[in-house]
Design an enzyme around this catalytic site. Structure first.
Site, mmCIF file in Angstrom:
data_model
loop_
_atom_site.group_PDB
_atom_site.id
_atom_site.type_symbol
_atom_site.label_atom_id
_atom_site.label_comp_id
_atom_site.label_asym_id
_atom_site.label_seq_id
_atom_site.Cartn_x
_atom_site.Cartn_y
_atom_site.Cartn_z
ATOM 1 N N SER A 57 29.703 -11.180 -37.138
ATOM 2 C CA SER A 57 28.511 -11.821 -36.555
ATOM 3 C C SER A 57 27.984 -12.992 -37.388
ATOM 4 C CB SER A 57 27.407 -10.788 -36.313
ATOM 5 O OG SER A 57 27.001 -10.176 -37.520
ATOM 6 N N GLN A 77 45.115 -23.517 -20.462
ATOM 7 C CA GLN A 77 45.403 -22.539 -21.512
ATOM 8 C C GLN A 77 44.177 -22.348 -22.403
ATOM 9 O OE1 GLN A 77 48.907 -23.147 -23.883
ATOM 10 N NE2 GLN A 77 50.193 -23.626 -22.119
ATOM 11 N N GLU A 100 33.436 -29.887 -18.078
ATOM 12 C CA GLU A 100 34.637 -30.684 -17.843
ATOM 13 C C GLU A 100 34.389 -31.761 -16.793
ATOM 14 O OE1 GLU A 100 38.942 -29.700 -15.864
ATOM 15 O OE2 GLU A 100 38.211 -28.317 -17.410
ATOM 16 N N SER A 102 35.043 -33.992 -13.517
ATOM 17 C CA SER A 102 35.485 -33.534 -12.196
ATOM 18 C C SER A 102 35.776 -34.722 -11.295
ATOM 19 C CB SER A 102 34.402 -32.671 -11.543
ATOM 20 O OG SER A 102 34.737 -32.386 -10.199
ATOM 21 N N ARG A 104 35.636 -34.575 -8.251
ATOM 22 C CA ARG A 104 34.709 -34.553 -7.114
ATOM 23 C C ARG A 104 33.707 -35.695 -7.242
ATOM 24 N NH1 ARG A 104 31.487 -29.394 -5.925
ATOM 25 N NH2 ARG A 104 31.145 -30.575 -4.006
ATOM 26 N N HIS A 195 39.684 -17.966 -33.775
ATOM 27 C CA HIS A 195 40.511 -17.139 -32.891
ATOM 28 C C HIS A 195 41.482 -18.024 -32.109
ATOM 29 C CE1 HIS A 195 41.721 -13.936 -30.239
ATOM 30 N NE2 HIS A 195 41.290 -14.585 -29.175
ATOM 31 N N ARG A 200 46.957 -20.415 -31.290
ATOM 32 C CA ARG A 200 47.606 -21.622 -30.803
ATOM 33 C C ARG A 200 48.285 -22.441 -31.897
ATOM 34 N NH1 ARG A 200 48.996 -20.502 -25.796
ATOM 35 N NH2 ARG A 200 47.292 -19.345 -24.834
#
Length: 235
Positions: A57, A77, A100, A102, A104, A195, A200
Protein backbone atom coordinates in the site's frame (compact mmCIF):
# COMPACT_ATOMS: atom_id res chain seq x y z
CA UNK A 1 14.47 14.08 -20.74
CA UNK A 2 10.73 13.47 -20.49
CA UNK A 3 9.97 11.87 -23.87
CA UNK A 4 11.30 8.74 -25.58
CA UNK A 5 10.58 7.76 -29.18
CA UNK A 6 9.40 4.19 -29.72
CA UNK A 7 8.94 2.14 -32.93
CA UNK A 8 8.68 4.13 -36.16
CA UNK A 9 6.32 6.92 -35.08
CA UNK A 10 5.42 6.29 -31.44
CA UNK A 11 6.59 7.74 -28.14
CA UNK A 12 6.15 7.79 -24.37
CA UNK A 13 6.12 11.13 -22.56
CA UNK A 14 6.27 11.65 -18.81
CA UNK A 15 3.53 14.22 -18.21
CA UNK A 16 3.49 14.50 -14.44
CA UNK A 17 4.42 12.67 -11.27
CA UNK A 18 3.78 12.80 -7.54
CA UNK A 19 5.97 11.48 -4.77
CA UNK A 20 9.39 9.87 -4.44
CA UNK A 21 11.13 7.04 -2.60
CA UNK A 22 10.67 9.18 0.50
CA UNK A 23 6.90 9.21 -0.04
CA UNK A 24 6.86 5.41 0.21
CA UNK A 25 8.80 5.52 3.46
CA UNK A 26 6.67 8.22 5.09
CA UNK A 27 3.43 6.56 3.99
CA UNK A 28 4.54 3.44 5.84
CA UNK A 29 5.78 5.27 8.94
CA UNK A 30 2.67 7.40 9.44
CA UNK A 31 1.25 4.52 11.49
CA UNK A 32 3.87 5.39 14.10
CA UNK A 33 3.55 9.17 13.65
CA UNK A 34 7.08 9.31 12.27
CA UNK A 35 8.45 11.08 9.20
CA UNK A 36 11.80 11.26 7.42
CA UNK A 37 12.95 14.53 5.91
CA UNK A 38 15.68 13.05 3.72
CA UNK A 39 16.15 9.51 2.46
CA UNK A 40 18.75 7.59 4.46
CA UNK A 41 20.04 4.02 4.71
CA UNK A 42 17.33 3.01 7.18
CA UNK A 43 14.71 4.29 4.78
CA UNK A 44 16.16 2.22 1.94
CA UNK A 45 16.09 -0.86 4.18
CA UNK A 46 12.43 -0.14 4.92
CA UNK A 47 11.63 0.02 1.20
CA UNK A 48 13.37 -3.33 0.75
CA UNK A 49 11.34 -4.80 3.62
CA UNK A 50 8.01 -3.48 2.35
CA UNK A 51 8.57 -4.85 -1.15
CA UNK A 52 9.94 -8.19 0.05
CA UNK A 53 7.10 -8.83 2.49
CA UNK A 54 4.34 -7.69 0.14
CA UNK A 55 3.33 -4.59 2.10
CA UNK A 56 2.43 -2.72 -1.08
CA UNK A 57 0.00 0.00 0.00
CA UNK A 58 2.79 2.59 0.62
CA UNK A 59 3.84 2.24 -3.04
CA UNK A 60 0.35 3.27 -4.13
CA UNK A 61 0.90 6.77 -2.72
CA UNK A 62 3.34 7.42 -5.56
CA UNK A 63 1.72 8.32 -8.87
CA UNK A 64 3.04 8.82 -12.41
CA UNK A 65 1.24 10.08 -15.51
CA UNK A 66 2.34 9.26 -19.06
CA UNK A 67 1.20 10.16 -22.54
CA UNK A 68 1.60 7.21 -24.90
CA UNK A 69 1.34 7.10 -28.69
CA UNK A 70 1.32 3.50 -29.85
CA UNK A 71 -0.33 1.06 -32.28
CA UNK A 72 -3.73 -0.19 -31.18
CA UNK A 73 -2.38 -3.72 -30.72
CA UNK A 74 -0.06 -2.36 -28.01
CA UNK A 75 -2.81 -0.24 -26.42
CA UNK A 76 -5.16 -3.18 -26.05
CA UNK A 77 -2.50 -5.31 -24.33
CA UNK A 78 -1.69 -2.39 -22.04
CA UNK A 79 -5.35 -1.76 -21.20
CA UNK A 80 -5.54 -5.13 -19.43
CA UNK A 81 -3.43 -3.68 -16.63
CA UNK A 82 -5.97 -0.95 -15.95
CA UNK A 83 -8.81 -3.48 -15.83
CA UNK A 84 -6.84 -5.92 -13.70
CA UNK A 85 -5.16 -3.44 -11.37
CA UNK A 86 -7.98 -3.26 -8.83
CA UNK A 87 -8.41 -7.04 -8.83
CA UNK A 88 -4.86 -8.03 -7.93
CA UNK A 89 -4.75 -9.83 -4.61
CA UNK A 90 -4.07 -7.41 -1.80
CA UNK A 91 -3.92 -4.28 -3.95
CA UNK A 92 -7.35 -2.76 -3.51
CA UNK A 93 -7.85 0.35 -5.61
CA UNK A 94 -4.59 1.12 -7.39
CA UNK A 95 -5.67 4.53 -8.72
CA UNK A 96 -5.18 3.69 -12.38
CA UNK A 97 -6.76 5.97 -14.98
CA UNK A 98 -6.85 5.82 -18.79
CA UNK A 99 -8.15 8.38 -21.29
CA UNK A 100 -7.75 7.65 -25.00
CA UNK A 101 -8.25 9.60 -28.22
CA UNK A 102 -11.36 8.60 -30.17
CA UNK A 103 -12.14 8.73 -33.86
CA UNK A 104 -15.73 9.42 -32.95
CA UNK A 105 -14.55 12.98 -32.34
CA UNK A 106 -11.29 13.51 -34.24
CA UNK A 107 -10.58 13.18 -37.94
CA UNK A 108 -6.85 13.95 -37.97
CA UNK A 109 -4.83 12.06 -40.53
CA UNK A 110 -4.56 8.39 -39.46
CA UNK A 111 -1.05 7.15 -38.72
CA UNK A 112 -0.02 3.50 -38.87
CA UNK A 113 2.80 1.32 -37.66
CA UNK A 114 4.53 -0.24 -40.67
CA UNK A 115 7.34 -2.69 -39.82
CA UNK A 116 10.34 -2.36 -42.09
CA UNK A 117 11.41 -5.29 -44.24
CA UNK A 118 14.00 -6.16 -41.54
CA UNK A 119 11.45 -6.30 -38.71
CA UNK A 120 9.02 -9.07 -39.70
CA UNK A 121 9.32 -12.06 -37.37
CA UNK A 122 8.52 -15.73 -37.93
CA UNK A 123 6.08 -17.86 -35.98
CA UNK A 124 7.80 -19.50 -32.98
CA UNK A 125 8.49 -23.21 -33.30
CA UNK A 126 7.50 -24.32 -29.81
CA UNK A 127 4.81 -21.88 -28.72
CA UNK A 128 1.32 -20.82 -29.73
CA UNK A 129 2.11 -17.16 -29.09
CA UNK A 130 4.99 -14.76 -29.45
CA UNK A 131 7.42 -14.73 -32.36
CA UNK A 132 10.60 -16.33 -33.58
CA UNK A 133 13.51 -15.29 -35.76
CA UNK A 134 13.49 -12.47 -38.30
CA UNK A 135 12.26 -13.71 -41.70
CA UNK A 136 14.28 -13.31 -44.87
CA UNK A 137 14.62 -9.85 -46.36
CA UNK A 138 12.70 -10.97 -49.43
CA UNK A 139 9.67 -12.06 -47.40
CA UNK A 140 9.91 -9.01 -45.14
CA UNK A 141 9.99 -6.65 -48.11
CA UNK A 142 6.90 -8.32 -49.59
CA UNK A 143 4.85 -7.89 -46.42
CA UNK A 144 5.97 -4.33 -45.82
CA UNK A 145 4.76 -3.45 -49.32
CA UNK A 146 1.53 -5.45 -48.87
CA UNK A 147 0.77 -3.74 -45.56
CA UNK A 148 1.44 -0.28 -47.00
CA UNK A 149 -0.96 -0.99 -49.87
CA UNK A 150 -3.60 -2.30 -47.46
CA UNK A 151 -3.31 0.79 -45.26
CA UNK A 152 -3.46 3.13 -48.24
CA UNK A 153 -6.65 1.45 -49.46
CA UNK A 154 -8.26 1.73 -46.03
CA UNK A 155 -7.35 5.41 -45.69
CA UNK A 156 -8.75 6.13 -49.16
CA UNK A 157 -12.08 4.47 -48.29
CA UNK A 158 -12.17 6.25 -44.92
CA UNK A 159 -11.61 9.66 -46.51
CA UNK A 160 -14.15 8.92 -49.22
CA UNK A 161 -16.77 8.06 -46.61
CA UNK A 162 -16.10 11.31 -44.75
CA UNK A 163 -16.40 13.30 -47.98
CA UNK A 164 -19.76 11.63 -48.66
CA UNK A 165 -21.03 12.75 -45.28
CA UNK A 166 -20.64 9.51 -43.34
CA UNK A 167 -20.13 10.20 -39.63
CA UNK A 168 -16.58 9.68 -38.29
CA UNK A 169 -17.66 6.97 -35.85
CA UNK A 170 -18.74 4.79 -38.78
CA UNK A 171 -16.20 5.93 -41.39
CA UNK A 172 -13.43 4.68 -39.08
CA UNK A 173 -14.57 1.10 -39.81
CA UNK A 174 -12.54 1.30 -43.02
CA UNK A 175 -9.28 1.94 -41.17
CA UNK A 176 -7.06 -1.13 -40.57
CA UNK A 177 -7.29 -1.29 -36.80
CA UNK A 178 -4.41 -3.09 -35.12
CA UNK A 179 -1.59 -1.05 -36.62
CA UNK A 180 -3.30 2.34 -36.26
CA UNK A 181 -1.66 4.66 -33.76
CA UNK A 182 -3.76 5.90 -30.84
CA UNK A 183 -2.85 8.35 -28.11
CA UNK A 184 -3.75 8.07 -24.44
CA UNK A 185 -2.93 9.25 -20.93
CA UNK A 186 -2.09 6.56 -18.39
CA UNK A 187 -2.01 7.56 -14.73
CA UNK A 188 -0.98 4.80 -12.36
CA UNK A 189 0.42 4.06 -8.93
CA UNK A 190 4.02 2.97 -8.74
CA UNK A 191 2.87 -0.52 -7.80
CA UNK A 192 0.82 -0.76 -11.01
CA UNK A 193 3.65 0.63 -13.11
CA UNK A 194 6.05 -2.00 -11.76
CA UNK A 195 3.54 -4.79 -12.26
CA UNK A 196 3.28 -3.75 -15.91
CA UNK A 197 7.07 -3.55 -16.23
CA UNK A 198 7.68 -6.95 -14.65
CA UNK A 199 5.41 -8.65 -17.15
CA UNK A 200 6.10 -6.66 -20.31
CA UNK A 201 9.87 -6.60 -19.99
CA UNK A 202 9.91 -10.40 -20.01
CA UNK A 203 11.61 -12.00 -23.00
CA UNK A 204 8.36 -13.67 -24.11
CA UNK A 205 6.33 -10.44 -24.19
CA UNK A 206 5.52 -9.06 -27.64
CA UNK A 207 8.54 -7.08 -28.82
CA UNK A 208 6.57 -3.92 -29.59
CA UNK A 209 5.16 -3.63 -26.07
CA UNK A 210 8.59 -4.53 -24.65
CA UNK A 211 9.93 -1.43 -26.39
CA UNK A 212 7.29 0.71 -24.70
CA UNK A 213 7.96 -0.89 -21.32
CA UNK A 214 11.66 -0.05 -21.69
CA UNK A 215 10.70 3.58 -22.31
CA UNK A 216 8.46 3.64 -19.22
CA UNK A 217 11.30 2.22 -17.14
CA UNK A 218 13.83 4.72 -18.49
CA UNK A 219 11.53 7.65 -17.69
CA UNK A 220 10.51 6.37 -14.25
CA UNK A 221 13.68 4.91 -12.75
CA UNK A 222 15.35 8.29 -12.01
CA UNK A 223 12.26 9.37 -10.04
CA UNK A 224 11.95 6.30 -7.80
CA UNK A 225 15.25 4.38 -8.04
CA UNK A 226 15.00 2.35 -4.83
CA UNK A 227 11.29 1.62 -4.94
CA UNK A 228 11.37 0.49 -8.57
CA UNK A 229 14.38 -1.75 -7.98
CA UNK A 230 12.73 -3.49 -5.04
CA UNK A 231 9.25 -3.81 -6.53
CA UNK A 232 10.65 -5.31 -9.70
CA UNK A 233 12.42 -7.93 -7.61
CA UNK A 234 9.35 -8.90 -5.66
CA UNK A 235 6.23 -8.50 -7.80
Amino acid sequence: MNIINVLDKGYVRLVNHMGSDLTVVNSARVSYAKESKELNDKDVKLIKFLAREGHTSPFRHVIAQYEVYAPLMVARQWWKYVIGSSHQEGTGDSFDAWNESSRRYITEEPTFYIPSSKEWRSKPKNSKQGSGEIVTLEIGDKYTRDLMAYVDEGIAKYESALEDGICPEQARLFLPAYGMYVRWYWTASLQSVCHFLNQRLEHDAQKEIQDYAKAILELSKPLYPNAIDELMKNI
